[in-house]
Design a protein around this motif. Structure first.
Motif, PDB file in Angstrom:
ATOM      1  N   VAL A  45       0.827  -1.324  -0.164  1.00 12.68           N
ATOM      2  CA  VAL A  45       0.049   0.029  -0.228  1.00 12.68           C
ATOM      3  C   VAL A  45       0.753   1.192  -0.011  1.00 12.68           C
ATOM      4  O   VAL A  45       1.539   1.530   0.817  1.00 12.68           O
ATOM      5  CB  VAL A  45      -0.847  -0.125   1.299  1.00 12.68           C
ATOM      6  CG1 VAL A  45      -1.799   1.066   1.292  1.00 12.68           C
ATOM      7  CG2 VAL A  45      -1.814  -1.248   1.290  1.00 12.68           C
ATOM      8  N   LEU A  54      -6.273   1.876   3.782  1.00 18.11           N
ATOM      9  CA  LEU A  54      -5.967   0.811   4.586  1.00 18.11           C
ATOM     10  C   LEU A  54      -6.841   0.322   5.586  1.00 18.11           C
ATOM     11  O   LEU A  54      -6.931  -1.131   5.460  1.00 18.11           O
ATOM     12  CB  LEU A  54      -4.591   1.014   5.090  1.00 18.11           C
ATOM     13  CG  LEU A  54      -3.617   0.145   5.589  1.00 18.11           C
ATOM     14  CD1 LEU A  54      -3.156  -1.062   4.646  1.00 18.11           C
ATOM     15  CD2 LEU A  54      -2.312   0.490   6.662  1.00 18.11           C
ATOM     16  N   TYR A  66       0.351  -6.825   4.998  1.00 22.36           N
ATOM     17  CA  TYR A  66       0.395  -5.682   4.549  1.00 22.36           C
ATOM     18  C   TYR A  66       1.551  -4.945   4.540  1.00 22.36           C
ATOM     19  O   TYR A  66       2.264  -4.700   5.639  1.00 22.36           O
ATOM     20  CB  TYR A  66      -0.659  -4.802   4.930  1.00 22.36           C
ATOM     21  CG  TYR A  66      -1.979  -4.993   4.578  1.00 22.36           C
ATOM     22  CD1 TYR A  66      -2.795  -4.739   3.212  1.00 22.36           C
ATOM     23  CD2 TYR A  66      -2.637  -6.072   5.390  1.00 22.36           C
ATOM     24  CE1 TYR A  66      -3.937  -5.147   3.291  1.00 22.36           C
ATOM     25  CE2 TYR A  66      -4.141  -6.351   5.295  1.00 22.36           C
ATOM     26  CZ  TYR A  66      -4.516  -6.091   4.230  1.00 22.36           C
ATOM     27  OH  TYR A  66      -5.835  -6.394   3.765  1.00 22.36           O
ATOM     28  N   CYS A  68       3.086  -1.208   4.336  1.00 22.39           N
ATOM     29  CA  CYS A  68       2.627   0.153   4.170  1.00 22.39           C
ATOM     30  C   CYS A  68       3.842   1.398   3.938  1.00 22.39           C
ATOM     31  O   CYS A  68       4.214   1.487   5.034  1.00 22.39           O
ATOM     32  CB  CYS A  68       1.377   0.447   5.084  1.00 22.39           C
ATOM     33  SG  CYS A  68       0.762   2.150   5.017  1.00 22.39           S
ATOM     34  N   ILE A  90       0.316  -5.519   9.791  1.00 21.84           N
ATOM     35  CA  ILE A  90       0.890  -4.466   8.653  1.00 21.84           C
ATOM     36  C   ILE A  90       2.089  -3.830   9.054  1.00 21.84           C
ATOM     37  O   ILE A  90       2.598  -3.892  10.136  1.00 21.84           O
ATOM     38  CB  ILE A  90      -0.061  -2.993   8.670  1.00 21.84           C
ATOM     39  CG1 ILE A  90      -1.509  -3.480   8.518  1.00 21.84           C
ATOM     40  CG2 ILE A  90       0.665  -1.996   7.777  1.00 21.84           C
ATOM     41  CD1 ILE A  90      -2.362  -2.438   9.009  1.00 21.84           C
TER      42      ILE A  90
END
Ligand SMILES: C[S@@+](CC[C@H](N)C(=O)[O-])C[C@H]1O[C@@H](n2cnc3c(N)ncnc32)[C@H](O)[C@@H]1O
Length: 215
Positions: A45, A54, A66, A68, A90
Motif C-alpha cells: 500500500v 488501509l 500488508y 504500507c 501491517i
C-alpha cells in the motif's frame, strides 16, 4: 520545503480539506474496487496517507500481510493510530518510493490511490517500473486518481480542479508535478490490463483494478 515536511504539515488537515472540497467522493473512489483485493495475500500500500484506505482494506481482508510505505512520518502515525484497535498484519515503512528497497516479484497486489499524481510524467514512469518489479506475475494493481475526461464541460471542469489542486499541493508540499502523469497508460505499458473500472464526478475521479497480463 521537501514533500515529506509538506505532507507532514497537511496530515492532520487532510481529511477535513478533502471532505470540504469533494465530500465523500474521494473515499468512494478509493473504496469502490477494494473487494477485488479480498483474496490477495501480500499487499503493498503506497502513499496511503492517513490510513483510511488501509483501514477499509484490512476490514475486507484481515489476514493478508500488508506493507504500507509512505514518505511522511506524520501521515504514517495517523495511519498507525487509525489501525491501532484493529488486529492486523501491517508493516509500516517510512520511505521514499524513489529510493525504497522493495522485494522482487513478491506482492500479489498493490494499492496506489491519489499517489501517482504526486509525480511528473517521467518520475511516475520510474515509480511504475519500481512497483512493477516488486509484483508477482499474477498481481493486481488498484489505482484510483484524478483524470481528465476527453471533451466537453466535464473536461473544462476537471482542468480547473486540477489547476487548483496542483497549485495548492505544489505550494503546501513542494511536489514538482504540475499536471497529471498518464498513469493508466504507464501501468498498461508495464504489463497490466484493466479488469474493473469505476468513474465518478463526471470522469474527474477514476478507479481501476489492473491484472498483470504475464500470468
Ligand atoms: C495526495 S496524498 C494521497 C493520500 C491517500 N492515498 C489518498 O487516497 O488520499 C499522497 C501520499 O503519498 C505520500 N507520498 C508522496 N510522495 C511520496 C514518495 N515519493 N514516496 C512515498 N510516499 C509519498 C504522501 O506522504 C501522502 O501520504
Amino acid at each position: 520545503m521537501n514533500p515529506a515536511q509538506g505532507f507532514d504539515r497537511l496530515a492532520g488537515l487532510y481529511r477535513g480539506l478533502e471532505l470540504l472540497a469533494f465530500g465523500r467522493e474521494l473515499e468512494r473512489a478509493r473504496f469502490a474496487l477494494l473487494p477485488q483485493l479480498q483474496y490477495c495475500r501480500h499487499i503493498l500500500v503506497l502513499g496511503d496517507g492517513d490510513g483510511r484506505g488501509l483501514q477499509q482494506l484490512v476490514a475486507l481482508n484481515p489476514t493478508a500481510e500488508y506493507d504500507c510505505l509512505d514518505l511522511s512520518p506524520v501521515m504514517l502515525s495517523h495511519a498507525r493510530q487509525r489501525l491501532a484497535a484493529t488486529p492486523h498484519n501491517i508493516r509500516f515503512q517510512e520511505a521514499d518510493i524513489l529510493t525504497a528497497t522493495l522485494p522482487d516479484r513478491h506482492f500479489d497486489a498493490v494499492v496506489t490511490c491519489f499517489f501517482l499524481d504526486c509525480f511528473d510524467a517521467d518520475t511516475a514512469a520510474g515509480v511504475v517500473a519500481i512497483i512493477a518489479a516488486s509484483l508477482a506475475p499474477d498481481a493486481r494493481w488498484l489505482w484510483a486518481d484524478f483524470a481528465v475526461p476527453a471533451h466537453g464541460p466535464a473536461r473544462a471542469r476537471a482542468r480547473l480542479w486540477l489547476a487548483t489542486l496542483y497549485f495548492f499541493f505544489r505550494w503546501q508540499t513542494g511536489i514538482k508535478a504540475r499536471t497529471l502523469p498518464p498513469s493508466e497508460a504507464l501501468i498498461a505499458a508495464a504489463g497490466f490490463a484493466p479488469i474493473a473500472t469505476a468513474s465518478r464526478q463526471w470522469g474527474l475521479l477514476r478507479s481501476v483494478v489492473f491484472q498483470a497480463t504475464a500470468a
